[in-house]
Design a protein around this motif. Structure first.
Motif, PDB file in Angstrom:
ATOM      1  N   SER A  64      -2.231  13.846   8.736  1.00  0.00           N
ATOM      2  CA  SER A  64      -1.908  14.629   9.930  1.00  0.00           C
ATOM      3  C   SER A  64      -0.432  14.989   9.875  1.00  0.00           C
ATOM      4  N   ASP A  65      -0.022  15.948  10.705  1.00  0.00           N
ATOM      5  CA  ASP A  65       1.385  16.338  10.758  1.00  0.00           C
ATOM      6  C   ASP A  65       2.240  15.173  11.243  1.00  0.00           C
ATOM      7  N   GLU A  66       1.683  14.401  12.183  1.00  0.00           N
ATOM      8  CA  GLU A  66       2.434  13.256  12.723  1.00  0.00           C
ATOM      9  C   GLU A  66       2.693  12.238  11.620  1.00  0.00           C
ATOM     10  N   LEU A  67       1.666  12.001  10.820  1.00  0.00           N
ATOM     11  CA  LEU A  67       1.828  11.020   9.742  1.00  0.00           C
ATOM     12  C   LEU A  67       2.863  11.524   8.725  1.00  0.00           C
ATOM     13  N   MET A  68       2.799  12.816   8.480  1.00  0.00           N
ATOM     14  CA  MET A  68       3.766  13.388   7.526  1.00  0.00           C
ATOM     15  C   MET A  68       5.201  13.170   8.046  1.00  0.00           C
ATOM     16  N   ALA A  69       5.404  13.453   9.326  1.00  0.00           N
ATOM     17  CA  ALA A  69       6.732  13.262   9.918  1.00  0.00           C
ATOM     18  C   ALA A  69       7.115  11.783   9.882  1.00  0.00           C
ATOM     19  N   ASP A  70       6.145  10.932  10.111  1.00  0.00           N
ATOM     20  CA  ASP A  70       6.424   9.504  10.128  1.00  0.00           C
ATOM     21  C   ASP A  70       6.801   8.986   8.726  1.00  0.00           C
ATOM     22  N   LEU A  71       6.147   9.527   7.712  1.00  0.00           N
ATOM     23  CA  LEU A  71       6.479   9.115   6.337  1.00  0.00           C
ATOM     24  C   LEU A  71       7.901   9.544   5.975  1.00  0.00           C
ATOM     25  N   LYS A  72       8.256  10.748   6.406  1.00  0.00           N
ATOM     26  CA  LYS A  72       9.618  11.222   6.114  1.00  0.00           C
ATOM     27  C   LYS A  72      10.643  10.313   6.795  1.00  0.00           C
ATOM     28  N   LYS A  73      10.339   9.960   8.037  1.00  0.00           N
ATOM     29  CA  LYS A  73      11.243   9.092   8.792  1.00  0.00           C
ATOM     30  C   LYS A  73      11.349   7.726   8.102  1.00  0.00           C
ATOM     31  N   HIS A  74      10.206   7.255   7.618  1.00  0.00           N
ATOM     32  CA  HIS A  74      10.177   5.964   6.956  1.00  0.00           C
ATOM     33  C   HIS A  74      11.100   5.943   5.721  1.00  0.00           C
ATOM     34  N   VAL A  75      11.057   7.014   4.945  1.00  0.00           N
ATOM     35  CA  VAL A  75      11.920   7.073   3.756  1.00  0.00           C
ATOM     36  C   VAL A  75      13.398   7.124   4.166  1.00  0.00           C
ATOM     37  N   MET A 101      18.720  10.182  -7.815  1.00  0.00           N
ATOM     38  CA  MET A 101      17.694   9.397  -7.150  1.00  0.00           C
ATOM     39  C   MET A 101      16.617   9.070  -8.158  1.00  0.00           C
ATOM     40  N   SER A 102      16.070   7.869  -8.067  1.00  0.00           N
ATOM     41  CA  SER A 102      14.992   7.594  -9.000  1.00  0.00           C
ATOM     42  C   SER A 102      13.684   7.837  -8.281  1.00  0.00           C
ATOM     43  N   THR A 103      12.757   8.485  -8.974  1.00  0.00           N
ATOM     44  CA  THR A 103      11.452   8.757  -8.359  1.00  0.00           C
ATOM     45  C   THR A 103      10.804   7.432  -7.967  1.00  0.00           C
ATOM     46  N   ALA A 104      11.046   6.385  -8.748  1.00  0.00           N
ATOM     47  CA  ALA A 104      10.450   5.076  -8.470  1.00  0.00           C
ATOM     48  C   ALA A 104      10.926   4.520  -7.130  1.00  0.00           C
ATOM     49  N   GLU A 105      12.202   4.753  -6.798  1.00  0.00           N
ATOM     50  CA  GLU A 105      12.735   4.255  -5.520  1.00  0.00           C
ATOM     51  C   GLU A 105      12.062   4.942  -4.339  1.00  0.00           C
ATOM     52  N   VAL A 106      11.896   6.277  -4.443  1.00  0.00           N
ATOM     53  CA  VAL A 106      11.265   7.011  -3.342  1.00  0.00           C
ATOM     54  C   VAL A 106       9.788   6.609  -3.254  1.00  0.00           C
ATOM     55  N   GLU A 107       9.159   6.426  -4.412  1.00  0.00           N
ATOM     56  CA  GLU A 107       7.761   5.998  -4.420  1.00  0.00           C
ATOM     57  C   GLU A 107       7.606   4.639  -3.759  1.00  0.00           C
ATOM     58  N   SER A 108       8.532   3.744  -4.041  1.00  0.00           N
ATOM     59  CA  SER A 108       8.356   2.415  -3.475  1.00  0.00           C
ATOM     60  C   SER A 108       8.648   2.424  -1.970  1.00  0.00           C
ATOM     61  N   ALA A 109       9.554   3.318  -1.530  1.00  0.00           N
ATOM     62  CA  ALA A 109       9.782   3.458  -0.082  1.00  0.00           C
ATOM     63  C   ALA A 109       8.507   3.980   0.590  1.00  0.00           C
ATOM     64  N   LEU A 110       7.903   5.006  -0.001  1.00  0.00           N
ATOM     65  CA  LEU A 110       6.664   5.550   0.586  1.00  0.00           C
ATOM     66  C   LEU A 110       5.551   4.502   0.557  1.00  0.00           C
ATOM     67  N   GLY A 111       5.472   3.800  -0.568  1.00  0.00           N
ATOM     68  CA  GLY A 111       4.418   2.799  -0.745  1.00  0.00           C
ATOM     69  C   GLY A 111       4.517   1.640   0.241  1.00  0.00           C
ATOM     70  N   SER A 112       5.726   1.451   0.812  1.00  0.00           N
ATOM     71  CA  SER A 112       5.885   0.339   1.742  1.00  0.00           C
ATOM     72  C   SER A 112       5.437   0.716   3.162  1.00  0.00           C
ATOM     73  N   HIS A 113       4.982   1.953   3.360  1.00  0.00           N
ATOM     74  CA  HIS A 113       4.461   2.353   4.675  1.00  0.00           C
ATOM     75  C   HIS A 113       3.032   1.814   4.819  1.00  0.00           C
ATOM     76  N   VAL A 114       2.698   1.319   6.004  1.00  0.00           N
ATOM     77  CA  VAL A 114       1.387   0.657   6.194  1.00  0.00           C
ATOM     78  C   VAL A 114       0.188   1.535   5.847  1.00  0.00           C
ATOM     79  N   ASN A 115       0.335   2.859   5.980  1.00  0.00           N
ATOM     80  CA  ASN A 115      -0.829   3.722   5.756  1.00  0.00           C
ATOM     81  C   ASN A 115      -0.947   4.270   4.337  1.00  0.00           C
ATOM     82  N   VAL A 116       0.043   3.950   3.513  1.00  0.00           N
ATOM     83  CA  VAL A 116       0.057   4.570   2.181  1.00  0.00           C
ATOM     84  C   VAL A 116      -0.582   3.667   1.130  1.00  0.00           C
TER      85      VAL A 116
END
Ligand code: 6R9
Length: 653
Positions: A576-587, A531-546
């Motif tokens: 928040s815990d909810e946001l953390m769960a939501d970010l994981k789901k987003h990835v 996995m490239s760290t850049a790919e995971v970063e860009s997935a996280l970065g595409s979340h509206v709150n990040v």
């Protein structure tokens, strides 16, 4: 690191392809001094419709012109002729594939004759849907026989398969279909995973919709009926596999391919940008995977061989399908997971089919080791002769456990270092010729010339540590990045002129043994998946709150490496815990479950240089609790962020 040396017991030596270190050395010497003679002789053991004019031709040095490599120039063959047709007379009734289903009471034995017929029927179905030589076909299937059949059906008619691992999301599938503009998709209604049935067709539908929105419509989508779940069949596009295949003839003549025609594309992560379409061509890949399979696993007529990888990764392409079948082997395809119905599944399966060679990943060994020996001890594993490991460095504790409890101290372990790009095994012991040291991949395969380079690109000698590179090509090497030869040159040949740069670091000991120390770029290895760290970063970065994300690998007991994400949020958003769960789901949605971060550290800021570069070195030290080794912080634009990150890290752990 342990420096114990393991010498295989003598009982199988007599029959081994290579019996001693002296024999290995002599063959290796010949292979390096005369690679054309060496590989030309081996290639004679395959079927060619027309022989080559020249065994190899290449330029490895960008300073001398474009990089290229060719093997068996102007020869004509078909890999499925070598994997199927040429075995029909001698082993038509022998099992080619044994399918062991997700549930232990589901299995199927497919003989060479059956397999030939199934491949022909589906090849004809592909032809009927308009697929021809050079067209790309995407395959998104679980570990069922149709996966191997679909790939060989493509190869038979000269179409280029692009297999997308069934665990990838619809986004990831759509990106891959778009990159090579696949004409057809092959998928299934669903997939069985332990006690669950997971829909797959829904993902495929979403992906095809995304492609259509981007202007690319896939003509036909073949659907295998695996789970019987409800699916939405789109008229004029979706076709049931069984109906399409049954309607076709059981004979399909092979398309004679140039040795340098493309065989497949397989996407893999690099340190930058989107995944690359690694392209392998017919002739060299065929010869290399078949030959490494024979020698590394010491495969002999009648043996039953099992590689637990998924065919969606290169290990499955080379060492479940093409390598074993070209040698007339019996190869097991396992649909399930090591823990279902219980952690004894691997060993029950070895016992059931009397497996002789078993090839798996260190992460699987570690997870089973954690369950205790009792799961291994219930079964008769005396059929085992060779054990293999692949995907990441195997830690000496896991090696010892594998050796003692699975191999009963009778089986050599081949720790095989290679990559999607290399097509086949590059550095590995040969079971009876090369003694093993737990944790070392040992010595190079025939004609492979590894070198250890300094940062400046100087070849180091003797015992040393540095960057692993390879001098001179081998037949199984990737030929290009699909549609981007520039990227191929930049990624692998620009760093050190005249060498293939592998992206791994290594140490060479006083006996010349290679110890892989891990990636030297921003690629992480989670449970053997790249996995490239850049790919995971860009997935996280595409979340509206990040606002920003920095991802690093950190040591993980079972997975080898886990994913640690430092995330800064947009103005006004609170962690928040909810946001953390939501970010994981987003990835998971953006890439797939394998890319889900293990730890998310919400940070108010990231450590950056004054020019704005994130200092990952510091993040890595924080993640491994090495606060006293942070090094020089004076170049940071705001050194205070480090203390804040350490505090939030301590709260998480
Ligand atoms: C076949 C495969 C390649 C990367 C490679 C390296 C790591 C693979 C290894 C190993 C240490 C081994 N790797 N085998 N590291 N010892 N025996 O895994 O291909 O998915 O492309 O990954 O995996 O870092 O560069 P791929």
């Amino acid at each position: 690191m342990s420096e114990n040396i393991f010498h295989a017991p003598d009982k199988f030596r007599e029959n081994a392809w290579v019996k001693s270190m002296d024999e290995y050395k002599a063959m290796y010497k010949k292979s390096v001094e005369d690679p054309e003679g060496f590989w030309g002789e081996i290639a004679e053991t395959f079927y060619w419709e027309k022989k080559w004019d020249k065994v190899r031709d290449f330029n490895y040095s960008m300073s001398k012109g474009p990089v290229f490599l060719e093997w068996f120039k102007n020869a004509k063959t078909n890999i499925t002729y070598n994997c199927l047709d040429r075995h029909l007379d001698t082993r038509g009734d022998q099992a080619a594939l044994i399918w062991e289903g997700n549930s232990p009471d589901e299995d199927m034995v497919i003989t060479y004759r059956d397999l030939h017929e199934k491949v022909c029927r589906f090849a004809n179905a592909l032809k009927k849907s308009g697929v021809g030589k050079g067209d790309r076909v995407a395959i998104y299937l679980p570990m069922i026989p149709e996966l191997a059949i679909a790939m060989m059906a493509c190869a038979r008619i000269g179409a280029v398969h692009s297999i997308v691992f069934g665990g990838f999301s619809s986004e990831a599938l759509a990106n891959r279909i778009m990159d090579s503009l696949c004409k057809v998709l092959v998928t299934s209604d669903g997939v069985m995973r332990g006690a669950k049935s997971i829909p797959l067709k829904g993902n495929a539908d979403k992906a095809l919709k995304m492609c259509a929105d981007l202007g690319h419509s896939v003509g036909t989508c073949f659907v295998v009926n695996r789970t019987g779940s409800d699916v939405n069949m789109v008229e004029n596009r979706d076709v049931w596999w069984h109906e399409a295949a049954q309607a076709q003839s059981a004979e399909c003549p092979v398309e004679w391919m140039d040795a340098e025609d493309p065989l497949f594309i397989l996407y893999t992560s690099g340190s930058t940008g989107t995944p690359k379409g690694v392209q392998h061509n017919v002739g060299g890949y065929m010869v290399y995977t078949g030959t490494t399979f024979k020698y590394v696993f010491d495969y002999h007529e009648g043996d039953v061989y099992w590689c637990t990888a998924d065919i969606g990764w290169v290990t499955g392409h080379s060492y479940i399908v093409y390598g074993p079948l070209s040698q007339g082997a019996t190869s097991i395809i396992f649909e399930g997971i090591p823990s279902y119905p219980d952690p004894g599944r691997f060993w029950a399966t070895v016992d059931k089919w009397k497996v002789n060679q078993f090839y798996t990943a260190p992460t699987a060994i570690r997870s089973l080791m954690a369950q205790g020996e009792k799961w291994v001890e219930q079964y008769d594993l005396s059929s085992l002769r060779v054990l293999g490991s692949v995907g990441e460095p195997i830690n000496p504790e896991a090696w010892q456990w594998y050796h003692k409890y699975v191999g009963k101290e009778q089986c050599p372990i081949v720790d095989t270092w290679w990559q999607t790009e290399t097509g086949g095994i590059m550095i590995s012991a040969l079971p009876y010729a090369i003694d093993q040291k737990p944790g070392s991949a040992t010595l190079p395969f025939f004609s492979v010339q590894p070198v250890v380079l300094s940062e400046e690109g100087k070849e180091l000698t003797g015992a040393c540590e540095g960057i692993l590179a390879i001098k001179e090509p081998w037949p199984g090497q990737m030929r290009t990045v699909y549609n981007s030869h520039d990227r191929f040159e930049m990624t692998y040949f620009q760093m050190f002129d005249g060498y293939y740069f592998a992206g791994d670091g290594c140490r060479r000991d006083e006996d010349g043994y290679i110890w892989i120390t891990g990636r030297v770029d921003d690629v992480i290895n989670v449970s053997g998946h790249r996995m490239s760290t850049a790919e995971v970063e860009s997935a996280l970065g595409s979340h509206v709150n990040v606002a920003e994300a920095a991802v690093i690998g950190f040591p993980h007991d079972i997975k080898g490496q886990g994913i640690y994400a430092f995330v800064t949020l947009n103005m006004g958003v609170s962690p928040s815990d909810e946001l953390m769960a939501d970010l994981k789901k987003h990835v998971r949605t953006e890439i797939g479950p394998i890319a889900t971060p293990d730890i998310i550290n919400f940070a108010s800021d990231l450590p950056k240089t004054r020019s704005g570069k994130i200092m990952r070195r510091i993040l890595r030290k924080i993640a491994t609790d090495e606060y006293d080794q942070l090094g020089d912080l004076s170049t940071l634009s705001d050194p205070d962020v480090v203390g804040t990150l350490i505090n939030s890290h301590k709260v998480l752990m």
